[in-house]
Scaffold this motif. Structure first.
Motif, short mmCIF file in Angstrom:
data_model
loop_
_atom_site.label_atom_id
_atom_site.label_comp_id
_atom_site.label_asym_id
_atom_site.label_seq_id
_atom_site.Cartn_x
_atom_site.Cartn_y
_atom_site.Cartn_z
N PHE A 1 3.91 -10.74 -13.01
CA PHE A 1 3.60 -9.72 -11.57
C PHE A 1 4.44 -10.74 -10.98
N GLU A 2 4.99 -9.59 -10.06
CA GLU A 2 5.15 -10.27 -8.16
C GLU A 2 3.79 -10.10 -7.72
N VAL A 3 3.33 -11.39 -6.57
CA VAL A 3 1.83 -11.13 -6.66
C VAL A 3 2.47 -11.54 -4.46
N GLU A 4 1.54 -10.40 -4.04
CA GLU A 4 1.54 -10.35 -2.05
C GLU A 4 0.87 -10.49 -1.78
N ILE A 5 0.19 -11.58 -1.00
CA ILE A 5 -0.63 -11.97 -0.24
C ILE A 5 -0.57 -10.93 1.21
N ARG A 6 -1.54 -10.71 1.71
CA ARG A 6 -1.23 -10.08 3.13
C ARG A 6 -2.38 -9.39 3.01
N PRO A 7 -2.91 -9.26 4.26
CA PRO A 7 -4.15 -8.10 4.88
C PRO A 7 -3.93 -6.92 4.29
N VAL A 8 -5.49 -6.65 3.78
CA VAL A 8 -5.35 -5.30 2.78
C VAL A 8 -6.26 -4.34 2.98
N LEU A 9 -5.86 -3.52 3.25
CA LEU A 9 -6.70 -2.18 3.92
C LEU A 9 -7.82 -1.22 2.64
N TYR A 10 -8.82 -0.59 3.06
CA TYR A 10 -9.74 -0.18 2.15
C TYR A 10 -9.07 0.67 1.85
N LYS A 11 -8.26 1.44 2.18
CA LYS A 11 -7.53 2.93 2.22
C LYS A 11 -6.92 1.98 0.22
N GLU A 12 -6.34 1.41 0.60
CA GLU A 12 -5.64 0.60 -0.78
C GLU A 12 -6.39 0.56 -1.73
N VAL A 13 -7.68 -0.16 -1.96
CA VAL A 13 -8.06 -0.93 -2.65
C VAL A 13 -8.96 0.69 -3.51
N ILE A 14 -9.54 1.76 -2.62
CA ILE A 14 -9.64 2.79 -2.93
C ILE A 14 -8.01 3.54 -4.27
N LEU A 15 -7.32 3.36 -3.75
CA LEU A 15 -6.56 3.65 -4.27
C LEU A 15 -5.34 3.51 -5.52
N ALA A 16 -5.92 2.27 -5.63
CA ALA A 16 -5.46 1.12 -6.39
C ALA A 16 -5.22 1.21 -8.19
N ASP A 17 -4.19 0.86 -8.48
CA ASP A 17 -4.56 0.97 -10.21
C ASP A 17 -5.62 0.44 -10.57
N GLU A 18 -5.58 -0.52 -10.26
CA GLU A 18 -6.79 -1.66 -10.27
C GLU A 18 -7.51 -2.46 -9.87
N VAL A 19 -8.53 -3.31 -9.96
CA VAL A 19 -9.51 -3.72 -9.02
C VAL A 19 -9.93 -5.25 -9.48
N PHE A 20 -10.14 -6.35 -9.27
CA PHE A 20 -10.89 -7.03 -10.16
C PHE A 20 -11.19 -7.99 -9.33
#
Lengths: 276, 276
Positions: free
Chosen positions: B213-232
């Motif tokens: 996978f492409e791995v991106e390391i950066r601040p993450v918005l709460y909204k992005e987590v809600i809209l994510a396809d998968e979370v772990f």
């Protein structure tokens, strides 16, 4: 020093190893405390300190394993065993031993008898320097055991010949690491009631101040402290302590103010006569 | 259970009362820890865990009383005494005994041998629910002992059948109480590097993910987590754990995602073969 401590119903020498290592206070910082002292052999404002202790426990959802009445008897025993006229008591209530290191089963309750902290009457006349510090305590209304920043900054305070940190956040001040803060603008005495641990000495000083000054209780801006005529801090060990320097800036004339010294004298009279 | 613990040079039964009551970890929450385990009898990523432990100690200005080499021998002894094939180790380093309850004199160093936490392979396939919680850890890059909010919320988590808290502040997420968080947007794997404790499992999972996978390391918005396809979430005890519900909202389809399960399988293979 025949000082002793009480732990879950037992009285033990003060130096005994007592805590098992799965205590939630130790492993998870889940603990609270309180601290008070005697004057003329009588615990100062005991009901106030007990109520604050109860309040902290309630907010951390910890059940107190003893009543106030039982605790009073323990204090009397510990005091008698110390052989000292004056002592300080430190209550510590932790989440107790946790098999899973997460869930509270039964709190651990400790009472330590301690010698009085060294008194510093000259310092109370001269005043102290404090360093501004960008921070606000987590769960400020609970007297939790979390003093990480105080311990972390202890050497830096020494290096800068400062006595304490003044917490401010987003332009508003709250408290020092272990004491409350008051400012005088003219004859108006102002202190914050937000994001602070409500000190018993703070309460007593407000009672003493009322006949002499207008007392205003509201959030206080950091800027107001810098521009104040007088600043002082209150605690069980500091009494009424003038703050004469904040970082590089002198407060007012840079000397203890006359209104502060008046409150200090009133407080000293109260504790000198306590229990008599 | 012949588990033992190491304390300042001595080996003692795991249930021994050890700590005197003027320890700064207990009185002032001034302590840090680390936690790791064996697979096939061999400590997993020991160098990584040791380096993190060293880093926490450096940031709290505590001097480690032992070298990595000496510690390795202690671990081998504790492991042998346990009689178990697999164990977990908990390191705890506190500010030590303080006569004035403020200044560090000599840290206390404890190593507890613990049984492995109960494994939950079904949970790893089904995924967990987490509750959003408005908070960011103080000194997040240090593995301090401050877990007050986790303990405080433990009963509420049970009540809501949730496994953990998801910390967010000002619209940005950081971590769970004891684990890191990753999200997938399509084939892009994103994780934050701000306001977090950098997990060793997090590091391993990023290594495992890179070929796929492409791995991106950066601040993450709460909204992005809600809209994510998968979370772990990742940790020493959780491995790669799908998050399928955040408060009342399902993540993606509400089931563990296929990319998450691939990473989980890669991680499980790694630890199954560890030390062989």
């Amino acid at each position: 020093m025949p000082f002793h401590q009480y732990f879950n119903g037992e009285i033990l020498p003060i130096d005994s190893p007592i805590f098992k290592t799965n205590d939630l206070g130790l492993l998870r910082g889940f603990g609270l405390f309180d601290y008070f002292r005697t004057y003329n052999g009588v615990p100062f404002r005991w009901n106030d300190y007990w109520q604050r202790f109860e309040n902290s426990a309630r907010l951390l959802k910890l059940t107190l394993p003893v009543t106030q009445q039982i605790t009073e008897k323990v204090l009397a025993d510990l005091h008698a065993m110390s052989g000292e006229q004056e002592v300080a008591f430190r209550f510590v209530l932790t989440g107790g031993y946790a098999p899973d290191s997460v869930h509270v089963v039964q709190p651990n309750f400790l009472i330590r008898t301690e010698p009085l902290p060294q008194d510093n009457p000259a310092g109370r006349l001269k005043g102290i320097k404090v360093l501004p510090y960008d921070y606000v305590r987590d769960l400020p209304e609970v007297k939790t055991t979390n003093y990480v920043h105080m311990v972390l900054m202890a050497d830096e305070l020494r290096r800068q010949q400062a006595a304490d940190l003044l917490f401010h956040k987003d332009g508003e001040i709250s408290e020092l690491t272990r004491s409350n803060i008051f400012i005088f603008h003219g004859d108006k005495l102002i202190t914050s009631d937000r994001n602070i641990l409500k000190g018993i000495t703070r309460k007593v000083v407000m009672e003493l101040a009322k006949p002499h000054f207008e007392v205003e209780i509201r959030p206080v801006l950091y800027k107001e402290v810098i521009l104040a005529d007088e600043v002082f801090t209150t605690s069980t060990t500091k009494w009424v302590m003038p703050v004469v320097q904040i970082g590089d800036l002198p407060v007012g004339s840079g000397e203890a103010g006359k209104r502060t010294l008046l409150l200090q004298q009133l407080f000293e009279k109260l504790v000198t006569d306590w229990g008599k």
